[in-house]
Enzyme design. Structure first.
Site, PDB file in Angstrom:
ATOM      1  N   ASP A   1       0.866  -1.196   0.000  1.00  0.00           N
ATOM      2  CA  ASP A   1       0.000   0.000   0.000  1.00  0.00           C
ATOM      3  C   ASP A   1       0.897   1.239   0.000  1.00  0.00           C
ATOM      4  OD1 ASP A   1      -3.153   0.751   1.282  1.00  0.00           O
ATOM      5  OD2 ASP A   1      -1.598   2.272   1.093  1.00  0.00           O
TER       6      ASP A   1
ATOM      7  N   ASP B   1      -3.673   2.244  -5.394  1.00  0.00           N
ATOM      8  CA  ASP B   1      -2.401   2.244  -4.648  1.00  0.00           C
ATOM      9  C   ASP B   1      -2.206   1.015  -3.773  1.00  0.00           C
ATOM     10  OD1 ASP B   1      -3.879   2.720  -2.272  1.00  0.00           O
ATOM     11  OD2 ASP B   1      -2.286   4.013  -1.501  1.00  0.00           O
ATOM     12  N   GLU B   2      -2.906  -0.076  -4.093  1.00  0.00           N
ATOM     13  CA  GLU B   2      -2.910  -1.195  -3.170  1.00  0.00           C
ATOM     14  C   GLU B   2      -3.027  -2.525  -3.908  1.00  0.00           C
ATOM     15  OE1 GLU B   2      -6.266  -0.645  -0.593  1.00  0.00           O
ATOM     16  OE2 GLU B   2      -5.969  -2.610   0.319  1.00  0.00           O
TER      17      GLU B   2
HETATM   18  P1  TTP Z   1      -5.143   5.259   0.993  1.00  0.00           P
HETATM   19  O1  TTP Z   1      -4.168   4.170   0.725  1.00  0.00           O
HETATM   20  O2  TTP Z   1      -6.279   4.963   1.911  1.00  0.00           O
HETATM   21  O3  TTP Z   1      -4.418   6.539   1.578  1.00  0.00           O
HETATM   22  P2  TTP Z   1      -3.001   7.146   1.228  1.00  0.00           P
HETATM   23  O4  TTP Z   1      -2.240   6.300   0.275  1.00  0.00           O
HETATM   24  O5  TTP Z   1      -3.188   8.554   0.802  1.00  0.00           O
HETATM   25  O6  TTP Z   1      -2.285   7.189   2.634  1.00  0.00           O
HETATM   26  P3  TTP Z   1      -1.675   5.966   3.473  1.00  0.00           P
HETATM   27  O7  TTP Z   1      -0.237   6.286   3.626  1.00  0.00           O
HETATM   28  O8  TTP Z   1      -2.419   6.025   4.771  1.00  0.00           O
HETATM   29  O9  TTP Z   1      -1.942   4.712   2.707  1.00  0.00           O
HETATM   30  O10 TTP Z   1      -5.770   5.763  -0.358  1.00  0.00           O
HETATM   31  C1  TTP Z   1      -5.024   5.849  -1.571  1.00  0.00           C
HETATM   32  C2  TTP Z   1      -5.426   7.079  -2.343  1.00  0.00           C
HETATM   33  O11 TTP Z   1      -6.826   7.087  -2.552  1.00  0.00           O
HETATM   34  C3  TTP Z   1      -5.122   8.367  -1.620  1.00  0.00           C
HETATM   35  O12 TTP Z   1      -3.801   8.846  -1.855  1.00  0.00           O
HETATM   36  C4  TTP Z   1      -6.159   9.291  -2.134  1.00  0.00           C
HETATM   37  C5  TTP Z   1      -7.330   8.416  -2.485  1.00  0.00           C
HETATM   38  N1  TTP Z   1      -8.364   8.549  -1.448  1.00  0.00           N
HETATM   39  C6  TTP Z   1      -9.418   9.420  -1.689  1.00  0.00           C
HETATM   40  O13 TTP Z   1      -9.497  10.011  -2.759  1.00  0.00           O
HETATM   41  N2  TTP Z   1     -10.365   9.589  -0.717  1.00  0.00           N
HETATM   42  C7  TTP Z   1     -10.308   8.949   0.485  1.00  0.00           C
HETATM   43  O14 TTP Z   1     -11.182   9.146   1.345  1.00  0.00           O
HETATM   44  C8  TTP Z   1      -9.212   8.049   0.729  1.00  0.00           C
HETATM   45  C9  TTP Z   1      -9.105   7.319   2.038  1.00  0.00           C
HETATM   46  C10 TTP Z   1      -8.275   7.887  -0.262  1.00  0.00           C
HETATM   47 MG    MG Z   2      -2.073   4.211   0.592  1.00  0.00          MG
END
Ligand code: TTP
Ligand code: MG
Length: 430
Positions: free
Chosen positions: A26, A139-140
């Site tokens: 992730d 992103d996962e």
């Molecule tokens: P996430 O993996 O949940 O968040 P992240 O990568 O920004 O941060 P982390 O380090 O905690 O993993 O989500 C991936 C992408 O999805 C994030 O960069 C932006 C998008 N996203 C949204 O658009 N709205 C949201 O509410 C969330 C949680 C994520």
């Molecule tokens: Mg993320």
């Protein structure tokens, strides 16, 4: 799930008996990291990426915030106006003697096309590192790497994946390694950002036990509150609870909660998602202004990309290049063909032609990409717009107007050239 947990002999027991090795990858504050790729001066700074946000505005919602911005209480799904209360805009703070510029952040609007292209680079690496990849979101992803590594060296393997992503794409991933998907997911979240957590089969219960119920995979704030009302505070409490009582409270989800809390999850990592593009790039030690070294590099990259596409069984409809010019301007150009092809010579020809624009420019890095992929055999029936593609229409790849012009030029060249790598013919033969 009957994990033996004990040490295994190198003689490799039956595949059925072996503990699987699952990676959950992730990306850290993904959209913000992407923004930092093209604006390196944002590194180390609080960065907020807003959905429905326009520069200078205070409408929209936070898509993500960099970890520096999270320190100010900015978080995903928050209104931009709230975020701005907690973390003022840098540009405004510079002009305001009452504000401290160091306590302000950078706000950027969402640019999905760019994030998708960065994600494509990451996913390519993941597909190279594992036979089975389940892409879950931009992103996962989950990887089953049981056949690629062993528990004794799983941490090194995961570090290799992490390092490749950082080195080749320039963004940072957190990785969890565990014998099943739900535990790997919890593990990847444990030491974010830049985390790497390995949970070996005999450590699963101890790893999960102290965690807050909210951290159990699939438990949101509502379920967490209900669990707490039942006196269950940690995953360990849920793991030791009466599963019948959980089922009474949560129906069929109760059993799942119980199993997840115990780290029991026999879902297989099933493949989903194919690479959306394939690319190769390489950097020069110093910016190069002369045309020939750049052409030479692009030829090599074009061959490598076309080779890779052939090995993957991928046909491509769009061929593109990237040229990074100082300081760090990432320029991409692409041209779409009338139909999918597998033509290594054409990749080189189009890439060199697109490079012409940068013939005299100092260039730090060049790249070649094929996209708009279709996969033979297995995916044939699921291809969309098949009939429409066959009409031979030339489509824009979402790039600049100049690209659309050059696409037309390509079609002319094709009809005039003796190689005639006709997308039409390939379409019919496919
Ligand atoms: P996430 O993996 O949940 O968040 P992240 O990568 O920004 O941060 P982390 O380090 O905690 O993993 O989500 C991936 C992408 O999805 C994030 O960069 C932006 C998008 N996203 C949204 O658009 N709205 C949201 O509410 C969330 C949680 C994520
Ligand atoms: Mg993320």
């Amino acid at each position: 799930m009957a994990d033996s947990g004990g040490p295994r002999l190198p003689g490799a027991p039956d595949a059925e008996e072996r503990d699987r090795i699952v990676l959950h990858v992730d990306m850290d504050c993904f959209y913000a990291s992407c923004e930092r790729l093209r604006e390196p001066e944002l590194r180390g700074e609080p960065v907020v990426v807003g959905m429905g946000y326009e520069p200078g505005d205070d409408v929209g919602a936070v898509a993500t915030a960099s970890y520096e911005a999270r320190e100010y209480g900015v978080e995903s799904a928050q209104a931009i106006s709230t975020a701005l209360d907690r973390l003022p805009r840098k540009v405004a703070a510079r002009d305001d003697p009452d504000q401290n510029v160091d306590e302000a952040g950078h706000y950027r609007p969402v640019d999905m096309d760019f994030y998708e292209s960065v994600s494509g680079g990451v996913k390519e690496i993941l597909h190279e590192c594992a036979d089975t990849v389940r892409e879950v979101s931009i992103d996962e992803a989950y990887l089953d790497v049981t056949d690629r590594t062993a528990w004794e060296v799983a941490e090194g393997f995961a570090r290799h994946v992490k390092n490749r992503i950082e080195r080749e794409v320039g963004v940072v991933a957190s990785v969890g390694v565990a014998p099943n998907m739900s535990t790997a997911k919890v593990a990847s979240d444990r030491e974010k950002p830049d985390g790497l957590v390995v949970v070996e089969p005999d450590e699963v219960r101890d790893f999960l036990a102290p965690l807050d119920v909210e951290e159990i995979h699939g438990v949101g704030p509502v379920t967490a509150r209900e669990l707490r009302e039942m006196g269950l505070e940690t995953a360990g409490d849920v793991a030791d609870a009466d599963p019948g009582e959980l089922e009474a409270a949560f129906d069929s989800r109760g059993r799942e909660l119980y199993e997840r809390a115990r780290g029991e999850d026999d879902r297989e990592v099933t493949p989903k998602g194919r690479p959306k593009s394939l690319s190769r790039e390489s950097a020069f030690a110093n910016p190069v202004a002369e045309a020939e070294p750049k052409r030479e590099q692009v030829r090599t990259l074009a061959t490598a990309v076309a080779d890779r596409a052939r090995r993957e069984g991928a046909m491509y409809r769009t061929i593109g290049i990237k040229a990074v010019t100082p300081p760090f301007d990432v320029n991409t150009r692409a041209r779409s063909l009338p139909g999918p092809v597998d033509e290594p010579d054409l990749v080189e020809e189009v890439a060199l032609d697109l490079l012409e624009e940068f013939a005299d420019a100092p260039v730090r890095k060049v790249g070649v990409r094929v996209s708009n992929l279709s996969f033979a055999a297995a995916d044939q029936t699921s291809l969309d717009g098949w009939g429409d593609d066959g009409e031979g229409s030339v489509s824009d790849d979402g790039n600049s107007a100049e690209d659309a012009d050059s696409e037309t030029a390509l079609s002319d060249d094709e009809t005039g050239g003796d190689e005639a790598p006709s997308g039409q013919a390939t379409l019919t033969d496919f």
